[in-house]
Motif scaffolding. Sequence first.
Motif, PDB file in Angstrom:
ATOM      1  N   SER A 132       0.815  -1.217   0.000  1.00  0.00           N
ATOM      2  CA  SER A 132       0.000   0.000   0.000  1.00  0.00           C
ATOM      3  C   SER A 132       0.845   1.263   0.000  1.00  0.00           C
ATOM      4  O   SER A 132       0.344   2.352  -0.290  1.00  0.00           O
ATOM      5  CB  SER A 132      -0.910   0.017   1.235  1.00  0.00           C
ATOM      6  N   GLY A 133       2.132   1.131   0.352  1.00  0.00           N
ATOM      7  CA  GLY A 133       2.991   2.297   0.464  1.00  0.00           C
ATOM      8  C   GLY A 133       2.760   3.086   1.739  1.00  0.00           C
ATOM      9  O   GLY A 133       3.376   4.128   1.957  1.00  0.00           O
ATOM     10  N   ARG A 134       1.916   2.580   2.622  1.00  0.00           N
ATOM     11  CA  ARG A 134       1.559   3.315   3.841  1.00  0.00           C
ATOM     12  C   ARG A 134       2.614   3.110   4.924  1.00  0.00           C
ATOM     13  O   ARG A 134       3.223   2.052   5.015  1.00  0.00           O
ATOM     14  CB  ARG A 134       0.197   2.806   4.339  1.00  0.00           C
ATOM     15  N   THR A 135       2.827   4.133   5.736  1.00  0.00           N
ATOM     16  CA  THR A 135       3.697   4.024   6.908  1.00  0.00           C
ATOM     17  C   THR A 135       2.894   4.375   8.154  1.00  0.00           C
ATOM     18  O   THR A 135       2.020   5.247   8.120  1.00  0.00           O
ATOM     19  CB  THR A 135       4.901   4.976   6.804  1.00  0.00           C
ATOM     20  N   TYR A 136       3.208   3.692   9.262  1.00  0.00           N
ATOM     21  CA  TYR A 136       2.505   3.961  10.516  1.00  0.00           C
ATOM     22  C   TYR A 136       3.398   3.570  11.687  1.00  0.00           C
ATOM     23  O   TYR A 136       4.393   2.862  11.531  1.00  0.00           O
ATOM     24  CB  TYR A 136       1.172   3.215  10.575  1.00  0.00           C
ATOM     25  N   ASP A 137       3.024   4.045  12.886  1.00  0.00           N
ATOM     26  CA  ASP A 137       3.824   3.797  14.082  1.00  0.00           C
ATOM     27  C   ASP A 137       3.932   2.307  14.381  1.00  0.00           C
ATOM     28  O   ASP A 137       2.921   1.582  14.364  1.00  0.00           O
ATOM     29  CB  ASP A 137       3.201   4.482  15.308  1.00  0.00           C
ATOM     30  N   ARG A 138       5.147   1.850  14.673  1.00  0.00           N
ATOM     31  CA  ARG A 138       5.329   0.450  15.056  1.00  0.00           C
ATOM     32  C   ARG A 138       4.712   0.172  16.430  1.00  0.00           C
ATOM     33  O   ARG A 138       4.105  -0.871  16.658  1.00  0.00           O
ATOM     34  CB  ARG A 138       6.831   0.108  15.085  1.00  0.00           C
ATOM     35  N   PHE A 139       4.900   1.097  17.382  1.00  0.00           N
ATOM     36  CA  PHE A 139       4.419   0.903  18.754  1.00  0.00           C
ATOM     37  C   PHE A 139       3.132   1.701  18.940  1.00  0.00           C
ATOM     38  O   PHE A 139       3.125   2.928  18.803  1.00  0.00           O
ATOM     39  CB  PHE A 139       5.486   1.365  19.759  1.00  0.00           C
ATOM     40  N   ARG A 140       2.057   0.987  19.296  1.00  0.00           N
ATOM     41  CA  ARG A 140       0.761   1.639  19.510  1.00  0.00           C
ATOM     42  C   ARG A 140       0.086   0.999  20.721  1.00  0.00           C
ATOM     43  O   ARG A 140       0.018  -0.219  20.832  1.00  0.00           O
ATOM     44  CB  ARG A 140      -0.155   1.492  18.274  1.00  0.00           C
ATOM     45  N   ASP A 141      -0.406   1.851  21.626  1.00  0.00           N
ATOM     46  CA  ASP A 141      -1.091   1.421  22.842  1.00  0.00           C
ATOM     47  C   ASP A 141      -0.257   0.401  23.615  1.00  0.00           C
ATOM     48  O   ASP A 141      -0.718  -0.667  23.964  1.00  0.00           O
ATOM     49  CB  ASP A 141      -2.471   0.843  22.509  1.00  0.00           C
ATOM     50  N   ARG A 142       0.983   0.763  23.861  1.00  0.00           N
ATOM     51  CA  ARG A 142       1.900  -0.111  24.600  1.00  0.00           C
ATOM     52  C   ARG A 142       2.668   0.695  25.641  1.00  0.00           C
ATOM     53  O   ARG A 142       3.001   1.868  25.419  1.00  0.00           O
ATOM     54  CB  ARG A 142       2.906  -0.788  23.656  1.00  0.00           C
ATOM     55  N   VAL A 143       2.953   0.042  26.753  1.00  0.00           N
ATOM     56  CA  VAL A 143       3.920   0.597  27.701  1.00  0.00           C
ATOM     57  C   VAL A 143       5.296   0.438  27.058  1.00  0.00           C
ATOM     58  O   VAL A 143       5.646  -0.641  26.584  1.00  0.00           O
ATOM     59  CB  VAL A 143       3.861  -0.128  29.053  1.00  0.00           C
ATOM     60  N   ILE A 144       6.059   1.531  27.054  1.00  0.00           N
ATOM     61  CA  ILE A 144       7.329   1.540  26.334  1.00  0.00           C
ATOM     62  C   ILE A 144       8.502   1.484  27.312  1.00  0.00           C
ATOM     63  O   ILE A 144       8.575   2.267  28.255  1.00  0.00           O
ATOM     64  CB  ILE A 144       7.452   2.790  25.440  1.00  0.00           C
ATOM     65  N   PHE A 145       9.427   0.557  27.038  1.00  0.00           N
ATOM     66  CA  PHE A 145      10.651   0.406  27.821  1.00  0.00           C
ATOM     67  C   PHE A 145      11.839   0.766  26.919  1.00  0.00           C
ATOM     68  O   PHE A 145      12.181  -0.014  26.020  1.00  0.00           O
ATOM     69  CB  PHE A 145      10.807  -1.032  28.315  1.00  0.00           C
TER      70      PHE A 145
END
Length: 607
Positions: free
Chosen positions: A195-208
């Motif tokens: 699709s050529g689309r880009t989006y955030d890898r991390f979504r609705d996650r606690v980030i370490f």
Amino acid sequence: MAGQIPQRFIDDLLARVDVVDIVGERVQLKKAGRNHAGLCPFHQEKTPSFTVSADKQFYHCFGCGAHGNALRFLMEYDNLPFPEAVEQLASRLGLEVPREGADDPRAQARERKRQEGVNLLELSASFFRERLKMPEGQGARHYLAERGLSPEIQAAFGIGYAPDEWESLKRHLSARDIPEAVQIEYGLLVHREESGRTYDRFRDRVIFPIRDVRGRTIAFGGRVLGDAKPKYLNSPETPVFHKGRELYGLFEARQANTRLERLVIVEGYMDVVALAQFGIRNAVATLGTSTSEDHLSRLFRMVDEVVFCFDGDRAGRQAANRALEVVLPLMIDGRQARFLFLPEGEDPDTLVRREGPEAFVDRITCASPLSEFLFDQAARGRDLARIEDRERYASQVLAAIGELPEGLLKSLMLNELSRRTGVERLRFEALMARAEGGAGQPAEAEAASVVSAMPSAVKAAGARPDRMPLGLVARILQLLVHEPILVERLPEADDWYPEGDPDVPLCREVVRLLRAGRYRSGQVLLAHFHGSDQGQRLAALVKREMLIPRDARAQELDGLVEHFRRHQRRPSCQERIDALLAKQHSGERLSPEERQRLMTLLAELGS
């Protein structure tokens, strides 16, 4: 500034700095004869085994094997990339580091892209921390509170939150003129080719945030809040993040205790953080990979004891077996490895909450030593009353002992195997020697010793390079790297080199460089070959202890050259040796007379 640093500048820089000064600013050194000695900064020790040579401009630790020049020391001790280490050395001399291709627009573009990547990860870490504080981070804050993580621990580990949006981080970074291509390269955006689309890898996650030993963010791990899969998600491999080398929590552990003596390897970052919450600040975690040699080499430079913590189920046992295979060759004397198995269904996070920190620390202290785990693991599922099972048990343990470096631990393990099986230690030593000789070796002891002494036989047997006897050309290389001035004793003509020795091309190149006059320092010579297979070969020769006294080295070199010349004057001797060995390798048995002739010819050749 764009472009590579010219090799000639690196050579000149190493020739002008003193490794004793560089190391001495970070390690307390005392004069010891011609060298300086101190406690190794790369592993815990009580008796100095770390030596710095002003003559050779080199450091070496006889305990952990750390070695190198001034640049390598800065890279290892301060965890600096190579260009930054060069910059730091140059600044001491008031020099500006030149770059090749500084006016090349493409090189400039690459440099800008690199800087964007460095800044990108810190910007992203800050973004995630800020989002945790906002209304959208309420669910994440509730999750962390339920897990009992205090604000202080959250801050110490830089924990944040990735919003439940497709392009939240992407918009934040793009607004700061960071191209999407760079965001993709550093693992923050996912690109769908169809699709050529880009989006955030991390979504609705606690980030370490995953940090290197200097505290710089190099990647992220995310724990999902809902039921999405996967439950845990790590950054992919990037220019600055390599899963097989990095450990989560190592920076934080060193920040909490600058004199660590023991590190515990657990499975996930939530285990690391939970243990830290209960005051256990010496845990680290691998990042979706098994424990590697790179992981353990790094840890053993910091501490003497590593404890592997596994679940008590079958998968945990399999992981422990893999860890055992990796750690065995690294167990030089003074190091310890232990194996801790938790009750089934428990992990460090749940167990420390249920039992409390004191009980968990007791489990760590009482973890099985490597020797005990090895013997117990080999006995699992076997009836040692049966001869066949005892043979397999002994063979498995003996194979593992064979992976250990030479030292007291190996010797004690052989004694213990002998005690447990009732087989004399000498028999086990003979079996190990036979195994190291490789399959298909002749049964005759004399011929076996002759063949095993040859470089090709040693290589085929898979012997470790640092235990092999040096070839004759390698001995010349070692002499020249330690004392480049000896090149003046070599004949002007190069007709003395032996045929077939794999070190001859490198020896020719070293002699050429030394005669050209640009490399009068062994350290500068090593820097010339830095990053190449030839450089690794020379570094290995430097690492080996130089057994020849300084006042005898010139005579040794003269003797080696004379040996090669004598050898060239009697090719028929070598041809006869080759013919006998070829007959032997073809499977034919040598007669007693032929075996005696082979021994005589070899003795003649070596005289």
